[in-house]
Design a protein around this motif. Sequence first.
Motif, PDB file in Angstrom:
ATOM      1  N   PRO A 120       3.196  33.093  -6.466  1.00  0.00           N
ATOM      2  CA  PRO A 120       1.991  32.265  -6.303  1.00  0.00           C
ATOM      3  C   PRO A 120       1.686  32.017  -4.827  1.00  0.00           C
ATOM      4  O   PRO A 120       2.585  32.107  -3.982  1.00  0.00           O
ATOM      5  N   PRO A 121       0.442  31.703  -4.504  1.00  0.00           N
ATOM      6  CA  PRO A 121       0.126  31.346  -3.118  1.00  0.00           C
ATOM      7  C   PRO A 121       0.703  29.979  -2.771  1.00  0.00           C
ATOM      8  O   PRO A 121       0.972  29.164  -3.660  1.00  0.00           O
ATOM      9  N   GLY A 122       0.903  29.748  -1.492  1.00  0.00           N
ATOM     10  CA  GLY A 122       1.422  28.457  -1.075  1.00  0.00           C
ATOM     11  C   GLY A 122       2.884  28.295  -1.425  1.00  0.00           C
ATOM     12  O   GLY A 122       3.655  29.253  -1.424  1.00  0.00           O
ATOM     13  N   CYS A 123       3.276  27.076  -1.757  1.00  0.00           N
ATOM     14  CA  CYS A 123       4.673  26.765  -2.074  1.00  0.00           C
ATOM     15  C   CYS A 123       4.987  27.173  -3.511  1.00  0.00           C
ATOM     16  O   CYS A 123       4.306  26.751  -4.451  1.00  0.00           O
ATOM     17  N   ALA A 124       6.026  27.980  -3.689  1.00  0.00           N
ATOM     18  CA  ALA A 124       6.401  28.437  -5.032  1.00  0.00           C
ATOM     19  C   ALA A 124       6.894  27.290  -5.905  1.00  0.00           C
ATOM     20  O   ALA A 124       6.902  27.387  -7.132  1.00  0.00           O
ATOM     21  N   PHE A 125       7.299  26.190  -5.281  1.00  0.00           N
ATOM     22  CA  PHE A 125       7.813  25.040  -6.022  1.00  0.00           C
ATOM     23  C   PHE A 125       6.696  24.081  -6.443  1.00  0.00           C
ATOM     24  O   PHE A 125       6.939  23.152  -7.208  1.00  0.00           O
ATOM     25  N   ALA A 126       5.477  24.317  -5.978  1.00  0.00           N
ATOM     26  CA  ALA A 126       4.392  23.353  -6.180  1.00  0.00           C
ATOM     27  C   ALA A 126       4.142  23.034  -7.652  1.00  0.00           C
ATOM     28  O   ALA A 126       3.850  21.885  -8.008  1.00  0.00           O
ATOM     29  N   ARG A 127       4.252  24.024  -8.526  1.00  0.00           N
ATOM     30  CA  ARG A 127       3.967  23.805  -9.953  1.00  0.00           C
ATOM     31  C   ARG A 127       4.982  22.858 -10.611  1.00  0.00           C
ATOM     32  O   ARG A 127       4.686  22.288 -11.661  1.00  0.00           O
ATOM     33  N   ARG A 128       6.141  22.710 -10.018  1.00  0.00           N
ATOM     34  CA  ARG A 128       7.190  21.867 -10.593  1.00  0.00           C
ATOM     35  C   ARG A 128       7.410  20.587  -9.784  1.00  0.00           C
ATOM     36  O   ARG A 128       8.244  19.762 -10.157  1.00  0.00           O
ATOM     37  N   CYS A 129       6.690  20.449  -8.674  1.00  0.00           N
ATOM     38  CA  CYS A 129       6.953  19.368  -7.723  1.00  0.00           C
ATOM     39  C   CYS A 129       6.110  18.135  -8.039  1.00  0.00           C
ATOM     40  O   CYS A 129       4.884  18.220  -8.153  1.00  0.00           O
ATOM     41  N   ARG A 130       6.740  16.988  -8.134  1.00  0.00           N
ATOM     42  CA  ARG A 130       6.017  15.750  -8.426  1.00  0.00           C
ATOM     43  C   ARG A 130       5.256  15.220  -7.207  1.00  0.00           C
ATOM     44  O   ARG A 130       4.451  14.307  -7.320  1.00  0.00           O
ATOM     45  N   HIS A 131       5.528  15.799  -6.027  1.00  0.00           N
ATOM     46  CA  HIS A 131       4.852  15.363  -4.804  1.00  0.00           C
ATOM     47  C   HIS A 131       3.753  16.334  -4.365  1.00  0.00           C
ATOM     48  O   HIS A 131       3.146  16.136  -3.310  1.00  0.00           O
ATOM     49  N   ALA A 132       3.510  17.396  -5.148  1.00  0.00           N
ATOM     50  CA  ALA A 132       2.557  18.427  -4.730  1.00  0.00           C
ATOM     51  C   ALA A 132       1.127  17.895  -4.688  1.00  0.00           C
ATOM     52  O   ALA A 132       0.732  17.062  -5.519  1.00  0.00           O
ATOM     53  N   GLU A 133       0.358  18.377  -3.709  1.00  0.00           N
ATOM     54  CA  GLU A 133      -1.052  18.024  -3.580  1.00  0.00           C
ATOM     55  C   GLU A 133      -1.889  19.291  -3.732  1.00  0.00           C
ATOM     56  O   GLU A 133      -1.696  20.263  -2.990  1.00  0.00           O
ATOM     57  N   ALA A 134      -2.802  19.266  -4.685  1.00  0.00           N
ATOM     58  CA  ALA A 134      -3.677  20.420  -4.925  1.00  0.00           C
ATOM     59  C   ALA A 134      -4.520  20.693  -3.683  1.00  0.00           C
ATOM     60  O   ALA A 134      -5.005  19.774  -3.022  1.00  0.00           O
ATOM     61  N   GLY A 135      -4.678  21.977  -3.377  1.00  0.00           N
ATOM     62  CA  GLY A 135      -5.459  22.375  -2.231  1.00  0.00           C
ATOM     63  C   GLY A 135      -4.698  22.330  -0.921  1.00  0.00           C
ATOM     64  O   GLY A 135      -5.204  22.777   0.113  1.00  0.00           O
ATOM     65  N   ARG A 136      -3.499  21.808  -0.977  1.00  0.00           N
ATOM     66  CA  ARG A 136      -2.679  21.716   0.238  1.00  0.00           C
ATOM     67  C   ARG A 136      -1.353  22.436   0.081  1.00  0.00           C
ATOM     68  O   ARG A 136      -0.921  23.173   0.966  1.00  0.00           O
ATOM     69  N   CYS A 137      -0.718  22.224  -1.054  1.00  0.00           N
ATOM     70  CA  CYS A 137       0.599  22.828  -1.292  1.00  0.00           C
ATOM     71  C   CYS A 137       0.513  24.191  -1.977  1.00  0.00           C
ATOM     72  O   CYS A 137       1.486  24.942  -1.961  1.00  0.00           O
ATOM     73  N   ASP A 138      -0.607  24.481  -2.587  1.00  0.00           N
ATOM     74  CA  ASP A 138      -0.721  25.707  -3.387  1.00  0.00           C
ATOM     75  C   ASP A 138      -1.649  26.741  -2.756  1.00  0.00           C
ATOM     76  O   ASP A 138      -2.201  27.603  -3.443  1.00  0.00           O
ATOM     77  N   THR A 139      -1.841  26.661  -1.438  1.00  0.00           N
ATOM     78  CA  THR A 139      -2.665  27.650  -0.748  1.00  0.00           C
ATOM     79  C   THR A 139      -2.001  28.068   0.559  1.00  0.00           C
ATOM     80  O   THR A 139      -1.287  27.281   1.179  1.00  0.00           O
ATOM     81  N   GLY A 140      -2.236  29.320   0.954  1.00  0.00           N
ATOM     82  CA  GLY A 140      -1.755  29.792   2.249  1.00  0.00           C
ATOM     83  C   GLY A 140      -0.244  29.989   2.305  1.00  0.00           C
ATOM     84  O   GLY A 140       0.487  29.669   1.373  1.00  0.00           O
ATOM     85  N   GLU A 141       0.211  30.517   3.428  1.00  0.00           N
ATOM     86  CA  GLU A 141       1.642  30.731   3.657  1.00  0.00           C
ATOM     87  C   GLU A 141       2.239  29.481   4.278  1.00  0.00           C
ATOM     88  O   GLU A 141       1.726  28.956   5.272  1.00  0.00           O
ATOM     89  N   ILE A 142       3.323  28.992   3.692  1.00  0.00           N
ATOM     90  CA  ILE A 142       3.999  27.797   4.220  1.00  0.00           C
ATOM     91  C   ILE A 142       5.256  28.247   4.946  1.00  0.00           C
ATOM     92  O   ILE A 142       6.207  28.738   4.319  1.00  0.00           O
ATOM     93  N   PRO A 143       5.320  28.103   6.268  1.00  0.00           N
ATOM     94  CA  PRO A 143       6.465  28.602   7.035  1.00  0.00           C
ATOM     95  C   PRO A 143       7.659  27.665   6.960  1.00  0.00           C
ATOM     96  O   PRO A 143       7.534  26.487   6.602  1.00  0.00           O
ATOM     97  N   LEU A 144       8.821  28.206   7.312  1.00  0.00           N
ATOM     98  CA  LEU A 144      10.030  27.393   7.461  1.00  0.00           C
ATOM     99  C   LEU A 144       9.995  26.800   8.863  1.00  0.00           C
ATOM    100  O   LEU A 144      10.252  27.491   9.844  1.00  0.00           O
ATOM    101  N   GLU A 145       9.631  25.533   8.974  1.00  0.00           N
ATOM    102  CA  GLU A 145       9.435  24.879  10.268  1.00  0.00           C
ATOM    103  C   GLU A 145      10.729  24.218  10.737  1.00  0.00           C
ATOM    104  O   GLU A 145      11.320  23.410  10.027  1.00  0.00           O
ATOM    105  N   ARG A 146      11.134  24.556  11.962  1.00  0.00           N
ATOM    106  CA  ARG A 146      12.308  23.929  12.566  1.00  0.00           C
ATOM    107  C   ARG A 146      11.898  22.686  13.349  1.00  0.00           C
ATOM    108  O   ARG A 146      10.790  22.601  13.867  1.00  0.00           O
ATOM    109  N   ASP A 147      12.832  21.727  13.432  1.00  0.00           N
ATOM    110  CA  ASP A 147      12.585  20.558  14.254  1.00  0.00           C
ATOM    111  C   ASP A 147      12.371  20.997  15.703  1.00  0.00           C
ATOM    112  O   ASP A 147      12.904  22.023  16.144  1.00  0.00           O
ATOM    113  N   ALA A 148      11.623  20.238  16.442  1.00  0.00           N
ATOM    114  CA  ALA A 148      11.312  20.577  17.827  1.00  0.00           C
ATOM    115  C   ALA A 148      12.588  20.758  18.635  1.00  0.00           C
ATOM    116  O   ALA A 148      13.522  19.952  18.557  1.00  0.00           O
TER     117      ALA A 148
END
Length: 342
Positions: free
Chosen positions: A286-314
């Motif tokens: 799926p597009p976006g986060c693969a966990f979005a369909r099962r996630c209770r914190h997911a936001e439509a239009g934000r978590c299920d679109t685009g590539e979500i990178p693995l972001e490291r702390d600064a």
Amino acid sequence: MTDPILEVRDLHVRFPVRRNLLGRTTVENHAVSGVDLALAPGETMALVGESGCGKTTLGSTIVGAQRATSGEVVYDGLSLTAMSERRRAPYRRQIRMVFQDPFSSLNPRFTLRQIIGDPLIATGEARGSELEDRIAEMMRRVGLSPDYMDRYPHAFSGGQRQRVNIARALIVNPRLVVADEPVSALDVSVRAQILNLLRELQAELGLTYLFISHDLSVVENLADRVAVMYFGRIVELADTASLYERPRHPYTEALMSAVPIPDPALKGRGGRILLPDELPDPADPPPGCAFARRCRHAEAGRCDTGEIPLERDAAADPLTGRAVRCVRRDELDLQGIAVTPS
């Protein structure tokens, strides 16, 4: 910064599931998708996640039992994935695997002498009395009597068979060991013995471990760092204490909620997070986060679109810094647990 003993760079592993009349692959399962990892010499990294998330495929690719579709496995500065099988052969002694099932991973027709000594014979490292002495010494190190050398696997318990598995992996003096669910098939009392043995051998032999498990309660006192894997991707990476105290990915929080809490005063805090059974199709990510369909914190239009990178702390060190694959990583206050002192 210490140079890593192992680096996994943008690793992909895909399996064909459908071909056309010309034999060309038209549909593939994405088992591992863009994984990046680095292990420091002497550390233990735990790789955790549900069954089917790609953990074993990743471990098998690192040891060379599975071919990568793309990306690199770099050992001690050398790209193993770029080598031919013949050139890679000497490195198989330095990266070894301990398998999950102590019953099916041992040939029932071979004695312990044959099972443990076979890697030495295959590499031509030892013959005759030297072979005998090295097998006996390794059996002592893993807690088995050399008197058992001519017995067959059926004569031993599950815990003893796993000690044989460990002896077979270590007999050629490797530097890196991939342990694939090495205690999941054992009784709880025996698990502690095998985990203690792995700790002792690491201290004695200077080993580096990639410890694969589906159970965060198994690795909390063993691992220096934990990589959480979901649907073929790393979704969170952190040192063990930080991850257990404050997970930053909802999937990590869900796994954490299943860890038994020994302190009666803390029981019931947070509660078990039950995930829906709706899993993504590995042949159609799926597009976006693969966990979005099962996630209770997911936001439509934000978590299920685009590539979500693995972001490291600064300014994070790639060997010690925290990394999270979640667009809401800085917004959520997720529930963790304290690490029990070892």
